[in-house]
Design an enzyme around this catalytic site. Structure first.
Site, PDB file in Angstrom:
ATOM      1  N   GLY A   1      -6.379  12.799  -4.827  1.00 27.30           N
ATOM      2  CA  GLY A   1      -5.450  12.878  -3.707  1.00 27.30           C
ATOM      3  C   GLY A   1      -4.107  12.319  -4.127  1.00 27.30           C
TER       4      GLY A   1
ATOM      5  CD  GLN B   1      -0.066   8.207  -4.128  1.00 21.20           C
ATOM      6  OE1 GLN B   1      -0.640   9.104  -3.539  1.00 21.20           O
ATOM      7  NE2 GLN B   1      -0.690   7.454  -5.022  1.00 21.20           N
TER       8      GLN B   1
ATOM      9  CB  CYS C   1      -4.421   4.051  -5.242  1.00 17.80           C
ATOM     10  SG  CYS C   1      -2.874   4.762  -4.685  1.00 17.80           S
ATOM     11  CG  LEU C   2      -3.623   9.131  -8.944  1.00 15.31           C
ATOM     12  CD1 LEU C   2      -3.098  10.556  -8.798  1.00 15.31           C
ATOM     13  CD2 LEU C   2      -4.314   8.954 -10.279  1.00 15.31           C
TER      14      LEU C   2
ATOM     15  CG  HIS D   1      -6.403   6.471  -0.208  1.00 17.68           C
ATOM     16  ND1 HIS D   1      -6.908   5.414  -0.926  1.00 17.68           N
ATOM     17  CD2 HIS D   1      -5.245   6.817  -0.839  1.00 17.68           C
ATOM     18  CE1 HIS D   1      -6.096   5.129  -1.934  1.00 17.68           C
ATOM     19  NE2 HIS D   1      -5.069   5.969  -1.903  1.00 17.68           N
ATOM     20  CD  GLU D   2      -4.132  10.562  -0.901  1.00 16.21           C
ATOM     21  OE1 GLU D   2      -2.902  10.350  -0.992  1.00 16.21           O
ATOM     22  OE2 GLU D   2      -4.953  10.159  -1.743  1.00 16.21           O
TER      23      GLU D   2
ATOM     24  CG  HIS E   1      -0.516   6.737  -0.075  1.00 14.47           C
ATOM     25  ND1 HIS E   1       0.003   5.657  -0.762  1.00 14.47           N
ATOM     26  CD2 HIS E   1      -1.653   7.073  -0.732  1.00 14.47           C
ATOM     27  CE1 HIS E   1      -0.794   5.362  -1.784  1.00 14.47           C
ATOM     28  NE2 HIS E   1      -1.802   6.202  -1.785  1.00 14.47           N
TER      29      HIS E   1
HETATM   30 ZN    ZN Z   1      -3.379   6.290  -3.093  1.00 10.73          ZN
END
Ligand code: ZN
Length: 172
Positions: free
Chosen positions: A45, A50, A93-94, A135-136, A139
């Site tokens: 995701g 991000q 998380c990236l 989660h997304e 963000h």
């Molecule tokens: Zn994330």
């Protein structure tokens, strides 16, 4: 095009994103690039902040281990319903490379959103997909998964993160 992923503790990750406007001509290219960036990372995701864009757009593919790609694009997503029952599971998380922690999330959610063609749509997800939606969407509101951990665990993971970021910096 593979985009640069914004890393913790950048303040970009703490902003509340604006809704995508119906006449936004850049969004199709953005979500395509976000998909490419997510697959390359690899991740399951990615949210627009991000990659440094403060717009309400996310891409998700929780089936990346299967042979077929199934890229979900959610523009201006909104959680319509979340089940009371919460489950604890590990997340990463990236933007917070190489750290993982257990987060409590609703087991089932229903979301509404616009697809890449501007069509209004709804989807339900349970377990891992429900977790990805939450989660997304977090963000887009400047919330990271570590914010949803207990303070003790969060402080530990922050220490670990500082170490990791230092290592990554010295590696160049
Ligand atoms: Zn994330």
């Amino acid at each position: 095009m593979i985009l640069n992923i914004v890393k913790y503790p950048s303040s970009i990750l703490r902003q509340k994103c604006s809704p995508v406007q119906p006449d936004d001509q850049t969004i199709k290219k953005l979500v395509a690039d976000m998909g490419e960036t997510m697959y390359a990372a690899p991740g399951v995701g990615l949210a627009a902040p991000q990659v440094g864009i403060l717009k309400r757009g996310v891409v998700i593919d929780t089936e990346r281990n299967s042979r077929q790609k199934n890229l979900l694009v959610l523009i201006n997503p909104n959680i319509l319903f979340s089940e009371k029952e919460e489950v604890l599971a590990e997340e990463g998380c990236l933007s917070l490379p190489e750290v993982f922690g257990e987060v409590k999330r609703s087991r089932f959610v229903r979301v509404e959103f616009f697809d890449v063609n501007g069509q209004k749509s709804e989807l339900s997800g349970e377990d891992f997909l429900a977790r990805a939606f939450q989660h997304e969407i977090d963000h887009l509101n400047g919330i990271l998964f570590i914010d949803r951990m207990s303070k003790i665990k969060r402080d530990l993971i922050k220490m670990e993160l500082r170490k990791k970021m230092k290592q990554l910096a010295t590696k160049g």
